[in-house]
Design a protein around this motif. Structure first.
Motif, PDB file in Angstrom:
ATOM      1  N   GLY A 129       0.843  -1.190   0.000  1.00  0.00           N
ATOM      2  CA  GLY A 129       0.000   0.000   0.000  1.00  0.00           C
ATOM      3  C   GLY A 129       0.874   1.234   0.000  1.00  0.00           C
ATOM      4  N   MET A 132       1.975   1.935   4.560  1.00  0.00           N
ATOM      5  CA  MET A 132       2.021   0.564   5.074  1.00  0.00           C
ATOM      6  C   MET A 132       2.539   0.568   6.502  1.00  0.00           C
ATOM      7  SD  MET A 132       1.339  -2.516   4.088  1.00  0.00           S
ATOM      8  CE  MET A 132       1.530  -4.137   4.853  1.00  0.00           C
ATOM      9  N   LYS A 162      -2.641   0.295   4.755  1.00  0.00           N
ATOM     10  CA  LYS A 162      -2.684  -1.149   4.921  1.00  0.00           C
ATOM     11  C   LYS A 162      -1.756  -1.514   6.061  1.00  0.00           C
ATOM     12  CE  LYS A 162      -3.904  -2.301   0.161  1.00  0.00           C
ATOM     13  NZ  LYS A 162      -5.270  -2.711   0.535  1.00  0.00           N
ATOM     14  N   SER A 163      -1.959  -2.692   6.635  1.00  0.00           N
ATOM     15  CA  SER A 163      -1.139  -3.086   7.784  1.00  0.00           C
ATOM     16  C   SER A 163      -0.780  -4.566   7.699  1.00  0.00           C
ATOM     17  CB  SER A 163      -1.880  -2.808   9.090  1.00  0.00           C
ATOM     18  OG  SER A 163      -3.013  -3.667   9.223  1.00  0.00           O
TER      19      SER A 163
END
Length: 323
Positions: A129, A132, A162-163
């Motif tokens: 992403g 991130m 995002k993760s």
């Protein structure tokens, strides 16, 4: 600072005793508070920290977590890194000190010690992403206070991110430390570039630098539903949220309001709330008005069908909408 049941000399529960033992093993100086002595503090801290159990360990004002997390960080060697990163001296951290040249802010180290497969995987995750976050737990269920803080900051900045839960994959957890030359978590990346951990992200937010970096990288804050509704409401001086369109109303009440506005020669914009369920439900809450149609003038709610009809019958509709 340890909020515990009992005192370090006389813990009143096994979980508190375990954390005390770990801190003593690190020879770290720490303060403590017996939450059994003050119910107001005991209950208040649960809400303040959004953490329902005790003990709770804080480092430089940031919640690390409870006994399970402290034990896991101790066993994984990350507790040493947390103390080191926050300048807290202990025999463990003094043995593991590094120089400024060893760890550069946001620097990427030579990753030759990693396999090509792992390096490729890490690079893929980092670029998953535009923003991130490698964290402990998930955004809705952070497993440490530092991860929770960065999640909160990103949400305050209205950033889509995002993760990756580094607790779910030990290979990624250890490999990323080497790849990024950054020894602790969370780690925040923007467009593939390491920004840093919680302390750096917090400082950047306070100074406004984080907003600037996001803008420079082309990261546009996501529009909230409230922002979207405000934009729709003010998209025309007179704005009608209705069922259907002015040419094809889908309910009698909407049809009546359209006819009244047309009869008075009022120009208006419209939005079909049947075309967007999120707007339909959101506008009810935003306006505190449960039904449709809803008529707005210069961003202010005038009312629904009954009010519009009353204004028309009293000869006040056109004058009200031209004030």
């Amino acid at each position: 600072m340890l909020f515990m049941k009992g005192s370090p000399e006389e813990p009143q529960c096994g979980f508190s005793r375990k954390v005390v033992d770990i801190l003593k093993e690190y020879d770290v100086k720490f303060g403590s508070f017996d939450i059994l002595t003050d119910n107001e503090v005991r209950e208040g801290l649960k809400k303040f920290s959004n953490w329902p159990t005790y003990p709770q360990l804080y480092c430089k004002g940031e919640l690390i977590g409870g006994s399970d997390i402290v034990i896991a960080m101790h066993e994984g060697g990350e507790l040493t890194e947390v103390f080191k990163d926050h300048g807290i001296e202990s025999p463990h951290t003094s043995e593991a000190k590094v120089t400024e040249s060893d760890v550069g802010k946001g620097g990427i180290s030579d990753s030759s010690g990693l396999s090509a497969t792992l390096t490729s995987r890490l690079e893929g995750l980092i670029n998953l992403g535009s923003v991130m976050l490698f964290m402990k737990g998930k955004p809705d269920e952070p497993k440490c206070g530092f991860s929770r803080k960065v999640v909160d900051i990103l949400r305050e900045e209205k950033v889509d991110f995002k993760s990756f839960d580094i607790l779910s994959d030990e290979e990624v957890r250890q490999g990323l430390k080497v790849y990024s030359n950054w020894s602790s978590y969370p780690q925040l990346y923007i467009k593939g570039e390491l920004i840093g951990g919680s302390d750096i992200v917090l400082e950047m937010q306070k100074s406004g630098e984080l907003t600037n970096v996001l803008a420079e990288k082309g990261i546009i804050p996501k529009q909230t539903l409230e922002d979207c509704l405000k934009k729709l409401i003010t998209s025309s001086p007179v704005m009608l949220f209705m069922k259907g369109t002015p040419d094809a109303p889908k309910c009698g009440f909407s049809s009546k309001v359209v006819n009244a506005l047309n009869e008075e020669g009022v120009e208006f914009g419209s939005f079909d709330i049947l075309s967007d369920e999120e707007v339909r439900q959101g506008l009810k809450t935003f306006s505190n008005w449960p039904t449709f149609p809803q008529l707005y003038y210069k961003g202010e709610l005038m009312g629904g069908c009954d009010i519009v009809m009353e204004l028309r019958d009293n000869g006040e509709l056109k004058s009200t909408l031209s004030e």
